[in-house]
Design a protein around this motif. Structure first.
Motif, PDB file in Angstrom:
ATOM      1  N   UNK A  20      37.984  29.672  46.861  1.00  0.00           N
ATOM      2  CA  UNK A  20      39.095  30.433  47.004  1.00  0.00           C
ATOM      3  C   UNK A  20      39.203  31.321  47.933  1.00  0.00           C
ATOM      4  N   UNK A  21      37.735  31.723  47.942  1.00  0.00           N
ATOM      5  CA  UNK A  21      37.427  33.219  48.458  1.00  0.00           C
ATOM      6  C   UNK A  21      37.455  32.853  49.729  1.00  0.00           C
ATOM      7  N   UNK A  22      36.820  31.735  50.721  1.00  0.00           N
ATOM      8  CA  UNK A  22      36.093  31.358  51.126  1.00  0.00           C
ATOM      9  C   UNK A  22      37.878  31.064  52.269  1.00  0.00           C
ATOM     10  N   UNK A  23      38.462  30.715  51.756  1.00  0.00           N
ATOM     11  CA  UNK A  23      39.449  30.160  52.490  1.00  0.00           C
ATOM     12  C   UNK A  23      40.609  31.272  52.502  1.00  0.00           C
ATOM     13  N   UNK A  24      40.447  32.488  51.827  1.00  0.00           N
ATOM     14  CA  UNK A  24      41.430  33.596  52.750  1.00  0.00           C
ATOM     15  C   UNK A  24      39.868  34.577  53.805  1.00  0.00           C
ATOM     16  N   UNK A  25      38.493  34.597  54.057  1.00  0.00           N
ATOM     17  CA  UNK A  25      38.405  35.045  55.015  1.00  0.00           C
ATOM     18  C   UNK A  25      38.349  33.908  55.858  1.00  0.00           C
TER      19      UNK A  25
ATOM     20  N   UNK B  53      37.066  51.718  45.864  1.00  0.00           N
ATOM     21  CA  UNK B  53      37.358  50.875  47.514  1.00  0.00           C
ATOM     22  C   UNK B  53      37.330  52.338  48.128  1.00  0.00           C
ATOM     23  N   UNK B  54      38.449  52.888  48.419  1.00  0.00           N
ATOM     24  CA  UNK B  54      39.427  53.586  48.747  1.00  0.00           C
ATOM     25  C   UNK B  54      38.202  54.393  49.681  1.00  0.00           C
ATOM     26  N   UNK B  55      37.870  55.910  48.388  1.00  0.00           N
ATOM     27  CA  UNK B  55      36.494  56.372  48.758  1.00  0.00           C
ATOM     28  C   UNK B  55      35.672  55.551  49.604  1.00  0.00           C
ATOM     29  N   UNK B  56      35.451  54.703  49.637  1.00  0.00           N
ATOM     30  CA  UNK B  56      34.149  54.213  50.633  1.00  0.00           C
ATOM     31  C   UNK B  56      34.711  53.612  51.911  1.00  0.00           C
ATOM     32  N   UNK B  57      35.574  53.246  51.855  1.00  0.00           N
ATOM     33  CA  UNK B  57      36.923  53.037  53.265  1.00  0.00           C
ATOM     34  C   UNK B  57      36.759  51.746  53.331  1.00  0.00           C
ATOM     35  N   UNK B  58      36.655  51.361  52.072  1.00  0.00           N
ATOM     36  CA  UNK B  58      36.784  49.713  51.952  1.00  0.00           C
ATOM     37  C   UNK B  58      37.740  49.503  51.619  1.00  0.00           C
ATOM     38  N   UNK B  59      38.554  47.411  50.840  1.00  0.00           N
ATOM     39  CA  UNK B  59      39.928  47.453  50.747  1.00  0.00           C
ATOM     40  C   UNK B  59      38.872  46.291  49.968  1.00  0.00           C
ATOM     41  N   UNK B  60      40.195  45.679  48.743  1.00  0.00           N
ATOM     42  CA  UNK B  60      40.006  44.534  47.874  1.00  0.00           C
ATOM     43  C   UNK B  60      41.228  43.469  48.662  1.00  0.00           C
ATOM     44  N   UNK B  61      40.343  42.639  48.782  1.00  0.00           N
ATOM     45  CA  UNK B  61      41.790  40.975  49.772  1.00  0.00           C
ATOM     46  C   UNK B  61      41.429  40.147  48.374  1.00  0.00           C
ATOM     47  N   UNK B  62      42.909  40.157  47.713  1.00  0.00           N
ATOM     48  CA  UNK B  62      42.531  38.944  46.706  1.00  0.00           C
ATOM     49  C   UNK B  62      43.285  37.061  47.338  1.00  0.00           C
ATOM     50  N   UNK B  63      42.433  36.308  46.706  1.00  0.00           N
ATOM     51  CA  UNK B  63      43.230  35.141  46.846  1.00  0.00           C
ATOM     52  C   UNK B  63      44.508  34.723  46.202  1.00  0.00           C
ATOM     53  N   UNK B  64      44.968  35.347  44.891  1.00  0.00           N
ATOM     54  CA  UNK B  64      46.170  35.238  44.406  1.00  0.00           C
ATOM     55  C   UNK B  64      46.442  36.407  43.941  1.00  0.00           C
TER      56      UNK B  64
END
Length: 169
Positions: free
Chosen positions: A85-90, A153-164
């Motif tokens: 499911x994560x691969x589908x988002x990618x 994650x924000x403090x490290x300059x990153x993000x979180x993406x979710x499939x749901x």
């Protein structure tokens, strides 16, 4: 009258904000007005704002988005379905998945999971720009812990993406 405790007049006053000593309750025992309880919709808005901000910054720099795919499973549970499911988002976003990993610790604090720590380190080194997970429960079912993770994650300059979305498991 004899008591086991010293009378209050012999105890020094407690200054607001100072560390408490003894068994007295704090002067203000209510909710912290600076930290509101986040709703699922509010958490989703925060997460998506971080995602869009990071992706736009990378696009402006001409950098392709690199992510780590992650899921949390119970001990002895196969992570393949969730990682698919994560691969589908990618694939849908056109990102590059440079790290694929999972923790089989069951429900635990994300700060103590070995593979989550690996992703944080990769984010700090610039190897990845974000993490893709299936749902909020891969991070934490508790809104406060989830919000804290988004902050890290924000403090490290990153993000979180979710499939749901946050409202689904």
């Amino acid at each position: 009258m004899k008591t086991l405790l010293a009378p209050d007049l012999f105890r020094p006053p407690v200054r607001p904000g100072s560390p408490r000593r003894g068994s007295r309750p704090p002067l203000h025992a209510g909710e912290d007005p600076l930290r509101e309880k986040a709703s699922a919709a509010g958490l989703r808005a925060l997460r998506e704002a971080d995602l869009h901000r990071t992706v736009e910054r990378l696009a402006a720099a001409g950098t392709s988005v690199r992510v780590g795919r992650y899921t949390l499973v119970e001990p002895r549970q196969d992570p393949a379905d969730r990682l698919a499911q994560t691969q589908a988002v990618v694939r849908r976003q056109g990102w590059q998945a440079t790290v694929t990993t999972f923790d089989s610790t069951g429900v635990s604090d994300p700060a103590i999971r070995p593979q989550m720590a690996r992703l944080y380190a990769a984010l700090c080194r610039g190897e990845i720009h974000g993490i893709v997970a299936v749902s909020q429960v891969d991070i934490s079912a508790f809104h406060d812990v989830y919000a804290d993770t988004l902050t890290v994650l924000r403090a490290r300059g990153g993000f979180l993406a979710l499939a749901r979305h946050e409202t689904t498991i």
